[in-house]
Design a protein around this motif. Structure first.
Motif, PDB file in Angstrom:
ATOM      1  N   LEU A 104      -9.934   0.653  55.806  1.00 23.19           N
ATOM      2  CA  LEU A 104      -9.935   1.671  56.434  1.00 23.19           C
ATOM      3  C   LEU A 104      -9.226   1.439  57.816  1.00 23.19           C
ATOM      4  CD1 LEU A 104     -13.742   2.906  56.014  1.00 23.19           C
ATOM      5  CD2 LEU A 104     -11.690   3.701  54.741  1.00 23.19           C
ATOM      6  N   GLY A 105      -9.540   2.349  58.846  1.00 22.60           N
ATOM      7  CA  GLY A 105      -8.713   2.138  59.912  1.00 22.60           C
ATOM      8  C   GLY A 105      -7.214   2.386  59.982  1.00 22.60           C
ATOM      9  N   PHE A 106      -6.638   1.274  60.042  1.00 20.87           N
ATOM     10  CA  PHE A 106      -4.943   1.232  60.258  1.00 20.87           C
ATOM     11  C   PHE A 106      -4.583   2.182  58.831  1.00 20.87           C
ATOM     12  CE2 PHE A 106      -1.049  -0.427  60.953  1.00 20.87           C
ATOM     13  CZ  PHE A 106      -0.608   0.099  62.445  1.00 20.87           C
ATOM     14  N   ASN A 107      -5.098   1.831  57.715  1.00 19.00           N
ATOM     15  CA  ASN A 107      -4.492   2.496  56.721  1.00 19.00           C
ATOM     16  C   ASN A 107      -4.723   3.818  56.887  1.00 19.00           C
ATOM     17  OD1 ASN A 107      -3.406   0.224  55.692  1.00 19.00           O
ATOM     18  ND2 ASN A 107      -5.149  -0.213  54.573  1.00 19.00           N
ATOM     19  N   VAL A 108      -5.695   4.461  57.160  1.00 16.81           N
ATOM     20  CA  VAL A 108      -6.177   5.878  57.162  1.00 16.81           C
ATOM     21  C   VAL A 108      -5.065   6.493  58.327  1.00 16.81           C
ATOM     22  CG1 VAL A 108      -8.076   7.635  57.389  1.00 16.81           C
ATOM     23  CG2 VAL A 108      -8.350   5.435  55.862  1.00 16.81           C
ATOM     24  N   ALA A 109      -5.210   5.896  59.248  1.00 17.70           N
ATOM     25  CA  ALA A 109      -4.454   6.370  60.266  1.00 17.70           C
ATOM     26  C   ALA A 109      -2.943   6.493  60.116  1.00 17.70           C
ATOM     27  CB  ALA A 109      -4.612   5.507  61.513  1.00 17.70           C
ATOM     28  N   TRP A 110      -2.367   5.737  59.164  1.00 20.95           N
ATOM     29  CA  TRP A 110      -0.977   5.844  58.576  1.00 20.95           C
ATOM     30  C   TRP A 110      -0.853   6.839  57.809  1.00 20.95           C
ATOM     31  CZ3 TRP A 110       3.392   4.760  60.543  1.00 20.95           C
ATOM     32  CH2 TRP A 110       3.516   3.667  61.449  1.00 20.95           C
ATOM     33  N   LEU A 111      -1.810   6.972  57.065  1.00 18.55           N
ATOM     34  CA  LEU A 111      -1.680   8.003  56.033  1.00 18.55           C
ATOM     35  C   LEU A 111      -1.795   9.382  56.775  1.00 18.55           C
ATOM     36  CD1 LEU A 111      -2.184   8.816  52.784  1.00 18.55           C
ATOM     37  CD2 LEU A 111      -4.532   8.876  53.483  1.00 18.55           C
ATOM     38  N   CYS A 112      -2.655   9.693  57.631  1.00 22.70           N
ATOM     39  CA  CYS A 112      -2.898  10.887  58.171  1.00 22.70           C
ATOM     40  C   CYS A 112      -1.628  11.246  59.104  1.00 22.70           C
ATOM     41  CB  CYS A 112      -4.203  10.840  58.963  1.00 22.70           C
ATOM     42  SG  CYS A 112      -5.916  10.870  58.214  1.00 22.70           S
ATOM     43  N   ALA A 113      -1.177  10.017  59.727  1.00 25.73           N
ATOM     44  CA  ALA A 113       0.118  10.355  60.779  1.00 25.73           C
ATOM     45  C   ALA A 113       1.308  10.800  59.871  1.00 25.73           C
ATOM     46  CB  ALA A 113       0.270   8.983  61.487  1.00 25.73           C
ATOM     47  N   ILE A 114       1.390  10.284  58.772  1.00 23.63           N
ATOM     48  CA  ILE A 114       2.589  10.364  57.913  1.00 23.63           C
ATOM     49  C   ILE A 114       2.268  12.034  57.247  1.00 23.63           C
ATOM     50  CG2 ILE A 114       3.569  10.135  55.561  1.00 23.63           C
ATOM     51  CD1 ILE A 114       3.172   7.050  56.176  1.00 23.63           C
ATOM     52  N   TYR A 115       1.196  12.352  56.652  1.00 27.84           N
ATOM     53  CA  TYR A 115       0.759  13.546  56.317  1.00 27.84           C
ATOM     54  C   TYR A 115       1.063  14.657  57.259  1.00 27.84           C
ATOM     55  CZ  TYR A 115      -1.723  17.564  54.694  1.00 27.84           C
ATOM     56  OH  TYR A 115      -2.290  18.754  54.360  1.00 27.84           O
ATOM     57  N   LEU A 116       0.419  14.393  58.633  1.00 27.23           N
ATOM     58  CA  LEU A 116       0.438  15.525  59.443  1.00 27.23           C
ATOM     59  C   LEU A 116       2.013  15.579  60.224  1.00 27.23           C
ATOM     60  CD1 LEU A 116      -1.234  17.597  60.984  1.00 27.23           C
ATOM     61  CD2 LEU A 116      -1.738  15.958  62.702  1.00 27.23           C
ATOM     62  N   THR A 117       2.525  14.486  60.160  1.00 19.42           N
ATOM     63  CA  THR A 117       4.070  14.483  61.065  1.00 19.42           C
ATOM     64  C   THR A 117       4.779  15.405  59.810  1.00 19.42           C
ATOM     65  OG1 THR A 117       3.688  12.698  61.780  1.00 19.42           O
ATOM     66  CG2 THR A 117       5.956  13.326  61.480  1.00 19.42           C
ATOM     67  N   PHE A 118       4.698  15.047  58.468  1.00 18.28           N
ATOM     68  CA  PHE A 118       5.481  15.884  57.590  1.00 18.28           C
ATOM     69  C   PHE A 118       5.093  17.273  57.395  1.00 18.28           C
ATOM     70  CE2 PHE A 118       6.720  17.875  53.368  1.00 18.28           C
ATOM     71  CZ  PHE A 118       8.104  17.709  53.512  1.00 18.28           C
ATOM     72  N   GLN A 119       3.985  17.673  57.428  1.00 22.41           N
ATOM     73  CA  GLN A 119       3.267  18.813  57.196  1.00 22.41           C
ATOM     74  C   GLN A 119       3.879  19.894  58.348  1.00 22.41           C
ATOM     75  OE1 GLN A 119       2.845  19.195  54.151  1.00 22.41           O
ATOM     76  NE2 GLN A 119       0.855  20.191  54.334  1.00 22.41           N
ATOM     77  N   LEU A 120       3.774  19.344  59.522  1.00 23.10           N
ATOM     78  CA  LEU A 120       4.148  20.181  60.976  1.00 23.10           C
ATOM     79  C   LEU A 120       5.526  20.281  61.114  1.00 23.10           C
ATOM     80  CD1 LEU A 120       1.542  19.079  63.612  1.00 23.10           C
ATOM     81  CD2 LEU A 120       1.635  21.304  61.884  1.00 23.10           C
ATOM     82  N   LEU A 121       6.553  19.216  60.818  1.00 17.86           N
ATOM     83  CA  LEU A 121       7.829  18.873  60.840  1.00 17.86           C
ATOM     84  C   LEU A 121       8.591  19.926  59.826  1.00 17.86           C
ATOM     85  CD1 LEU A 121       8.808  15.629  62.158  1.00 17.86           C
ATOM     86  CD2 LEU A 121       8.538  17.612  63.493  1.00 17.86           C
ATOM     87  N   SER A 122       8.027  20.085  58.722  1.00 19.78           N
ATOM     88  CA  SER A 122       8.434  20.908  57.572  1.00 19.78           C
ATOM     89  C   SER A 122       8.557  22.475  57.851  1.00 19.78           C
ATOM     90  CB  SER A 122       8.051  20.407  56.389  1.00 19.78           C
ATOM     91  OG  SER A 122       6.598  21.010  56.268  1.00 19.78           O
ATOM     92  N   ILE A 123       7.701  22.868  58.674  1.00 20.14           N
ATOM     93  CA  ILE A 123       7.534  24.120  58.902  1.00 20.14           C
ATOM     94  C   ILE A 123       9.176  24.835  59.401  1.00 20.14           C
ATOM     95  CG2 ILE A 123       6.332  25.995  60.228  1.00 20.14           C
ATOM     96  CD1 ILE A 123       3.956  24.171  60.192  1.00 20.14           C
TER      97      ILE A 123
END
Length: 148
Positions: free
Chosen positions: A48-67
């Motif tokens: 957990l921890g760092f891996n989940v943080a990277w998963l969430c950061a990549i997901y949220l970054t793509f979702q918001l930058l793709s708008i």
């Protein structure tokens, strides 16, 4: 005619569904396949921890930058709606786990992961909605008329 090419909105839908599949794996199946831990090393129950943080950061970054790149036009307005609605799927999975099946969350680390995933998907939904409203007003030029 486009063949086999994925639009930004289509990729955004795939990211949302991929996060939902990862959540299903993490909450329901992680740790139950001891023979697969070497294959799925990053996605095991104890990583957990760092891996989940990277998963969430990549997901949220793509979702918001793709708008801005997938604003609905007359041709793909349906895909824009599907893109917005697909973000509900990861949120629904986490809410089902937290409120419907809390026995799947056994440790405080998994509770933190669930709360982080709820926060990330809520930011995706409301941030995406806010960005869409702001960008659609700007492109449609809705605003006060200049005084003469």
């Amino acid at each position: 005619m486009r063949r086999g090419h994925l639009s930004v909105a289509g990729l955004s839908v795939l990211f949302a569904l991929g996060l939902a599949l990862w959540e299903v794996y993490f909450f329901w199946f992680a740790g139950s396949f001891k023979s697969a831990e070497g294959i799925f090393g990053v996605f095991t129950a104890d990583r957990l921890g760092f891996n989940v943080a990277w998963l969430c950061a990549i997901y949220l970054t793509f979702q918001l930058l793709s708008i801005p790149f997938s604003l609905p036009s007359g041709i793909n307005r349906f895909m824009g709606v599907v893109d917005g609605m697909a973000s509900l799927v990861p949120l629904a999975v986490v809410l089902i786990v937290v409120f419907g099946k809390p026995q799947l969350i056994g440790s405080w680390q998994r509770w933190e992961t669930a709360l982080l995933l709820i926060f990330i998907t809520m930011v995706d939904l409301f941030g995406g909605y806010t960005f869409n409203i702001a960008l659609s007003r700007r492109t449609m030029d809705v605003g006060p008329t200049p005084s003469m």
